[in-house]
Write an enzyme that holds these catalytic residues in place. Sequence first.
Site, short mmCIF file in Angstrom:
data_model
loop_
_atom_site.label_atom_id
_atom_site.label_comp_id
_atom_site.label_asym_id
_atom_site.label_seq_id
_atom_site.Cartn_x
_atom_site.Cartn_y
_atom_site.Cartn_z
N HIS A 207 1.38 4.44 3.76
CA HIS A 207 1.08 3.07 3.52
C HIS A 207 2.18 2.30 2.42
CE1 HIS A 207 0.95 5.98 0.14
NE2 HIS A 207 1.23 4.88 -0.30
C1 UD1 Z 1 -0.64 1.07 -4.13
C2 UD1 Z 1 0.13 1.13 -4.64
C3 UD1 Z 1 0.62 2.02 -4.53
C4 UD1 Z 1 0.25 3.19 -4.23
C5 UD1 Z 1 -1.07 2.94 -3.15
C6 UD1 Z 1 -1.60 4.10 -3.07
C7 UD1 Z 1 1.02 -1.29 -6.37
C8 UD1 Z 1 1.86 -1.89 -6.32
N1 UD1 Z 1 1.14 0.22 -5.31
O1 UD1 Z 1 -0.60 0.44 -2.87
O2 UD1 Z 1 1.80 2.21 -5.52
O3 UD1 Z 1 0.90 4.37 -3.03
O4 UD1 Z 1 -1.49 1.90 -3.64
O5 UD1 Z 1 -2.79 4.51 -2.38
O6 UD1 Z 1 0.54 -0.45 -7.24
N2 UD1 Z 1 -7.47 -2.34 0.69
C9 UD1 Z 1 -9.25 -2.51 1.30
N3 UD1 Z 1 -9.54 -1.78 0.19
C10 UD1 Z 1 -8.99 -1.01 -1.53
C11 UD1 Z 1 -7.66 -1.10 -1.39
C12 UD1 Z 1 -6.68 -2.18 -0.51
O7 UD1 Z 1 -8.44 -2.98 2.17
O8 UD1 Z 1 -9.90 -0.36 -1.57
C13 UD1 Z 1 -6.81 -3.39 1.59
C14 UD1 Z 1 -5.96 -4.65 1.04
O9 UD1 Z 1 -5.65 -5.09 2.21
C15 UD1 Z 1 -5.02 -4.50 -0.18
C16 UD1 Z 1 -4.55 -3.75 0.59
O10 UD1 Z 1 -5.27 -2.75 1.15
O11 UD1 Z 1 -4.98 -5.84 0.15
C17 UD1 Z 1 -3.11 -2.90 -0.53
O12 UD1 Z 1 -3.66 -2.82 -1.81
P1 UD1 Z 1 -2.82 -2.55 -3.23
O13 UD1 Z 1 -3.80 -2.00 -3.78
O14 UD1 Z 1 -2.54 -3.90 -3.12
O15 UD1 Z 1 -2.00 -1.60 -2.87
P2 UD1 Z 1 -1.90 -0.16 -1.99
O16 UD1 Z 1 -0.58 -0.84 -0.73
O17 UD1 Z 1 -3.04 0.27 -2.13
N1 UDP Z 2 -5.27 11.63 -0.24
C1 UDP Z 2 -6.73 11.53 -0.46
N2 UDP Z 2 -7.34 11.09 0.60
C2 UDP Z 2 -5.96 10.81 1.90
C3 UDP Z 2 -4.74 10.74 1.38
C4 UDP Z 2 -4.59 11.25 0.38
O1 UDP Z 2 -7.42 12.09 -0.90
O2 UDP Z 2 -6.83 10.12 3.21
C5 UDP Z 2 -4.89 11.65 -2.31
C6 UDP Z 2 -3.33 13.24 -1.33
O3 UDP Z 2 -3.95 14.35 -1.66
C7 UDP Z 2 -2.99 12.55 -3.01
C8 UDP Z 2 -2.96 11.65 -3.49
O4 UDP Z 2 -4.26 10.91 -3.13
O5 UDP Z 2 -3.56 13.63 -4.05
C9 UDP Z 2 -1.90 10.29 -2.81
O6 UDP Z 2 -2.69 9.63 -3.30
P1 UDP Z 2 -1.37 8.37 -2.06
O7 UDP Z 2 -1.36 8.59 -1.45
O8 UDP Z 2 -2.56 7.41 -2.07
O9 UDP Z 2 -0.80 7.33 -3.33
P2 UDP Z 2 0.85 7.88 -3.89
O10 UDP Z 2 1.09 9.29 -4.02
O11 UDP Z 2 1.87 7.36 -2.73
O12 UDP Z 2 1.03 6.55 -4.89
#
Ligand code: UD1
Ligand code: UDP
Length: 380
Positions: A207
């Site tokens: 992601h």
């Molecule tokens: C965010 C965090 C990242 C973390 C990740 C975990 C920041 C800058 N980034 O990235 O560090 O590793 O979460 O998963 O805070 N979206 C949906 N539904 C949701 C959430 C997001 O559709 O419930 C989509 C939207 O199109 C959104 C995009 O995902 O614009 C990105 O979401 P965002 O929270 O901005 O960043 P992540 O890539 O999820």
């Molecule tokens: N995770 C989950 N379901 C998924 C992918 C990840 O429950 O489909 C959990 C994973 O076990 C870990 C956490 O989400 O505990 C990690 O989150 P993510 O990778 O979104 O964020 P990051 O750690 O990169 O910030």
Amino acid sequence: MLKIALVVGARPNFMKVAPILFEMRRYPDQFQTLLVHTGQHYDSKMSDVFFDDLGLPLPDVFLGVGSGSHAVQTAQTMIAFEKVLLDHRPDWVVVVGDVNSTVACALDAVKLDISVAHVEAGLRSRDRSMPEEINRILTDSISSLLLTPSLDANANLLAEGIAEEKIRFVGNVMIDSLRRFDAYTAQTNALEAVGVEARAYGLVTLHRPSNVDDPRQLHSLLNVFEKIQQQVPLVFPVHPRTRKMMTECGLMDRIGRMPGLRLMDPLGYKDFVQLERNAQLVLTDSGGVQEETTVFHVPCLTIRNNTERPVTVDCGTNTVVGTDEGTILREASKIIAGRGKTGRIPDGWDGRAAERIVAVFRQIDTQTPELIMAAQAESL
Ligand code: UD1
Ligand code: UDP
């Protein structure tokens, strides 16, 4: 009595805050907790499912911030959370990790003269093109209490001039949640549901904007998965950011022609961890997944050029492979041939980090919500 606001916002926050909240609730005479969900993540599979899986109580306050550019998301969070702070006036705000909700809420608190505790402080990738690295540096620089998961983090903070008495090595609280569900995740029903067998599949998560927002990079990673899925099935719960890009780039047809690549919606915590624990290899750009695979002794290839979690490489099962197709394939083949790292579990990743975190708060004087300097520090 200390009034403590705990902030969650995005998927990797829930499993870090849950153990701290549960531990604080064991001392109702000492702590009054306020669970605040910013709503950065809002899909049921990115948020609600974790409340169910982890047994988290519903948030006391839900801000409903949602998605947006960095500026919009951070600013909306700040506007909404400031009101919560003014209404509730907590003594401390506890933030975890490195997402936009983390830095936004920390900044609100410090401007209102409310102390901030940062859990997972001190991690550094030294890559300032990562939004998370900026969030980490800023949050650490304004926190009164820096709770670190590994000793490299202490060294990073000291090198940045942060006073030693603010820093406490407490271990990795994410592992507390992992250990809590040991009995469940040792089972294989999630594998059966997906149609794979233990130690005979790879698990993929992706992601990072650097991997999924650039169509060329996404194409290149699909080339890699196309080859690996010919050797072992790949289970791929897809983050919404990634699914959106795959669709926009017209990649779904190509993926549909790869029989070994099983795309699915994001998984709940317990099912995901079960698949992680029983995998032969994991390919990821997640931060938390690098740590969890180390605890399960499952080899992990991190598709990035750096990691803020070097202990998973030096001590654990992680290999940072970058994004070159040939390198990723070569390292994956090694693991499939049985030559993956087994590693050892880092110090303080023992399922008791929340106890140590709460022990630090129990030493804090309620009248003076500052650290009792270098207080009888809980050492490991
Ligand atoms: C965010 C965090 C990242 C973390 C990740 C975990 C920041 C800058 N980034 O990235 O560090 O590793 O979460 O998963 O805070 N979206 C949906 N539904 C949701 C959430 C997001 O559709 O419930 C989509 C939207 O199109 C959104 C995009 O995902 O614009 C990105 O979401 P965002 O929270 O901005 O960043 P992540 O890539 O999820
Ligand atoms: N995770 C989950 N379901 C998924 C992918 C990840 O429950 O489909 C959990 C994973 O076990 C870990 C956490 O989400 O505990 C990690 O989150 P993510 O990778 O979104 O964020 P990051 O750690 O990169 O910030």
